[in-house]
Design an enzyme around this catalytic site. Sequence first.
Site, PDB file in Angstrom:
ATOM      1  N   ILE A 467      15.995  50.542 -62.446  1.00 22.61           N
ATOM      2  CA  ILE A 467      14.890  51.169 -61.709  1.00 22.61           C
ATOM      3  C   ILE A 467      15.341  51.577 -60.310  1.00 22.61           C
ATOM      4  CG2 ILE A 467      13.087  50.063 -63.053  1.00 22.61           C
ATOM      5  CD1 ILE A 467      12.770  47.979 -60.849  1.00 22.61           C
ATOM      6  N   THR A 469      18.005  49.954 -58.938  1.00 20.78           N
ATOM      7  CA  THR A 469      18.601  48.757 -58.368  1.00 20.78           C
ATOM      8  C   THR A 469      20.126  48.757 -58.452  1.00 20.78           C
ATOM      9  OG1 THR A 469      18.179  47.833 -60.529  1.00 20.78           O
ATOM     10  CG2 THR A 469      16.634  47.249 -58.808  1.00 20.78           C
ATOM     11  N   GLY A 703      20.500  37.385 -58.343  1.00 17.68           N
ATOM     12  CA  GLY A 703      19.564  38.518 -58.311  1.00 17.68           C
ATOM     13  C   GLY A 703      19.044  38.727 -56.910  1.00 17.68           C
ATOM     14  N   GLU A 706      14.242  40.897 -55.048  1.00 13.61           N
ATOM     15  CA  GLU A 706      13.006  40.489 -54.397  1.00 13.61           C
ATOM     16  C   GLU A 706      13.180  39.604 -53.166  1.00 13.61           C
ATOM     17  OE1 GLU A 706      11.917  39.822 -58.443  1.00 13.61           O
ATOM     18  OE2 GLU A 706       9.902  40.585 -58.067  1.00 13.61           O
TER      19      GLU A 706
END
Lengths: 739, 329
Positions: A467, A469, A703, A706
Amino acid sequence: MVTKQIGKPQNRVDGRDKVTGRARYAAEFSATDLAYGVVVSSAIAKGKIKEMDTSEALRVEGVLDIFTSENRPKLASYDSSFQDEDAPPGSPFRPLFNRDILFNMQPIALVVAETYELARYAASLVKVEYETEEHVTNFEAERTNAYEPEEYKSTPPPDPWGKPETALKEAEHRISEVYSHPSQHHNPMEMHASTAIWEGDGRITVYDKIQGVLNSQEYIMGVFGLAKEDVRVLSPFVGGAFGSGLRPQYQLFMAVMATLELKRSVRVVLTRPQMFSFGHRPKTVQQLSLGASADGTLEAVVHHAFAETSRFEDYSEDVIIWPGVLYKCENVKLSHKLVGLDVYTPLDMRAPGGTTGIFALECAIDELSYKVGMDPVEFRLKNYSVKDQNVNKPFSSKELQECYRQGAELFGWKNRNPQPRSMREGHNLIGWGVANGAWEATQKPSGAKAVLTKEGKLTVSSATADIGTGTYTIMSQIAAECMGLPIENVEFKLGDSSLPQSPLEGGSWTASTVGSAVKLVCEKLGEKLLELAQESDDSPFKEVSIEEVEFTDGQMRLKEDTSVAIPLTQLLKENQKDSVQVEAESKPADEQENYSPYSHSVVFVEVNVDEDLGTIKVTRVVSAVAGGRILNPKTAWSQILGGVVWGIGMALEEYSVMDHQYGRFINHDLAEYHVPVNADVHDVEVIFVDEEDQIVNPLGVKGLGEIGIVSVAPAIANAVYHATGKRVRDLPITLDKVM
Amino acid sequence: MKPFTYTRADDITSAVSEVSQQEGAKVIAGGTNLLDLMKIDVMQPRHLIDITRLALNTIEETAQGGLLLGALVTNADTAYHEQVEQRYPLLSHAILAGATAQLRNKATDGGNLLQRTRCYYFYDTHTACNKREPGTGCSAIHGYNRIHAILGHSEHCIATHPSDMAVALAALEARIHVTGPRGERTIPIADFHRLPGDTPEKDTNLADDEIITSIELPSKGFAQHYTYLKNRDRASYAFALVSVAAGLDMEGDTIQEARIALGGVAHKPWRNPEAEALLIGKRASRENFQPVADAYVQKAKGFEHNSFKIELACRSIVRALMQAAKIDQ
Ligand SMILES: Cc1cc2nc3c(=O)[nH]c(=O)nc-3n(C[C@H](O)[C@H](O)[C@H](O)COP(=O)(O)OP(=O)(O)OC[C@H]3O[C@@H](n4cnc5c(N)ncnc54)[C@H](O)[C@@H]3O)c2cc1C
Ligand code: SF4
């Protein structure tokens, strides 16, 4: 030489395609028989459609059909058929199901025509009469009816521990405040779109804007009763989604329905105002009470959250778990209630719950540090936690202290005068603020496939998404490193429902989840190549085990004696293979169960606030992140930078305004729904501290999608306090609240 | 968008005759406002006359020592024009405080004056709005009115005019040259835009069949002492909550003449000549500026979400005058 790919600041492998326009998005795929659908949206928030007159619209030449609740094809009727992978408990919205209006701007008809302009014009001619019922969109008024859902989508509030009420009462220092933010919409650059291609014989191919093609495929199968073989969903590129593409949106339903009915390809693209007609970050109000002892020990936390949901689904997110993750505290009480409104169900938006809960917690902690009279950094470090108290498990790793050390140094925190309004330059008050945060570092099961050709080209694939990323890039890096190939020889494929299973791209788990699957499939490929070599009796690899070989520079060779080597191309040719193919399915290791995996961050912020006019400028940001192993510093930096920019938006600008007269979000365009522009973004520095984690997943990655946003808004709010002496607890912090 | 016909005008006479003869006709210049509004059915012209080929795209000196800005000169070309930058920097700054580089490259000076309000309800055809559909009511009065007027509003409409350029033009006392079937006339900027009264559907005193040909800047440009101060919800690409165009004519630290126009507070750029006159012969100082600011907002009335604009306007006037006078205290 070992071909090192992981950790390299590799440019995006799809960068050129994106900037040259070769990368195609859902609304850019076409077919010779393509027709265009435009959605008619309801003008009211609650009630019924009394009468819909489509006659005038149908008379427009070039209009093919108009679908409404009256003439739509037969659909599945059970909730479960409409429930997608990300559906909260409840009864999902079913487009065109009946005449009921459940929220404003609800899709109530689809006009399909030969051109987009015709469809749009005809849509404006559809006349609708409503039977209006009184809607409830006023959160404050409805809060008295807040309820605990039967089932939480999020982690259910952990049971209280210790004696929170008593501890709070007896604490030397206390604060008790209310923090809130309004509804916010994702507003990715690319509007939601689906192009459904009619392949004949009841088969369709759908290009959809979605964060996981399998979710759309399942949804289509469930709702329209199609067999898996008859639906292929593709989503090679996504122009931003931030969570808005987790659930199949109604344009997908519309495009597929029209295609199946008309036996003709149909494209449906939402308008920017319609981007305000579905999921959003829910308005949330939090009551936080904290207590500390004289020496600054956090003694009590009582955290109650009230968050918006729709009337038909109980959406909830992890708002209240953060005290238990971020601080050591013996006495904690948490609750999370929902406020049902006549709106569409909220939807995960970048760090759902985290941005919300950490904003409130980190502002409250800052307030308490002032009460105690301790430096905000020192106070946080004093109450540093080494285990996740919600589940009573140690962290798989936590280098947050190092984030503090490096971040504070780069920012120059030690020069801070703690006194509010103590720093100024002309009319500008200068403030420095800090906040820390965390985000889950989970791994999910995922499949992957690898195909190596005799030309030495490796294709690895999985039905995941990119998306924006950098999934294409980091997966190519992982595969290239595992197989010892130059990255140019590696292609990663995603966004295709015919590829091996993978979860939605969300929750910051793609690098760990799909990365682990890619690693595993490459290991399997290595084993298979070794077996292939061992097929001939005189092979120097005959007696060796996989641990004894390595893949590098396009060769398989012995670790002990690197002169014993065979190029992979030669290996395939000698064995008369055009290609070698393997599939693998990776799963989180059982050991993970014993730990709590989180990434962490600290954000330091400097703001300038115009003393008279209240305008706020975020002049400096240092974001220090402990996010496990960094696969690619460049794409990683972009993720954190994006989080900082969005954090600025959340703190100072973003606000979906609900007009209660109409029960409608009223600032539904990008001129009036503000997100940061370049001129709002000044110095931003990103630090990744070293963090080794053997538990979190085989790659040691956590990751980064966020973690970059969660601490930004509270750090800004705290900096505004330091600058002005004013606590603004209700976002966004606009100039009128500080002047 | 409703179907419409389109022609391109070759000269002013034919443009004017088309506008006056064709039912529902509108001229289109840069299209940056008109097309947006047509796409969402807020404006529904049946005929468009493209005027971009008319010879109205030059900036020339006037016999009176001023400048004449052709109606079709782009906002960007105006703002970066050497004469404008040197003699009317207030205008340059105001233009550059608006929109984005891309929009300013396309937007024309004539179109800028005629851009419509940014009131949320005006943009949403599913809400009541007297400006869009006379007689339906004003949703903003009891709705979300953060960006709305505090001065000169009526019970029928509380919208603001969004242009930055017009605010500077008001301070500079520009004159708008227009042509119509009844010939040419000149409208002082102060009379160009209207207050909403009971006809909020009419933004200006330009007749439906007239077109703007040019904007005349008088010789006095306040190039020594000026400021365009724009307060908004983000640093760029946002309309003014309150803006101030200030120009001072000073001898030493004594003020000979003061011009103050406010943007974002009313249905038109807001001047208050009586308040300005308070400054004549006064020394430039915060103490002397404050009463002027107070006088400007004396009659202001806010609504649920925009009352802060009253204080903001007051402080902004003081700040703008201080900046124009180049004083700190
Ligand atoms: C997202 C966005 C942000 C913006 N931000 C700002 C801002 O911050 N500040 C600001 O000041 N502006 C801003 N603008 C508005 C912009 O300045 C105007 O859209 C532009 O100036 C209009 O000029 P145009 O030539 O494109 O007009 P058009 O769209 O072509 O026309 C606008 C109107 O004027 C009429 N018209 C045009 N020329 C003439 C003429 N010569 N005679 C008679 N009638 C005419 C048209 O019929 C139409 O009704 C913004 C616009 C957008 C889209
Ligand atoms: S303020 Fe004016 S433009 Fe806005 S809704 Fe009221 S009448 Fe319409």
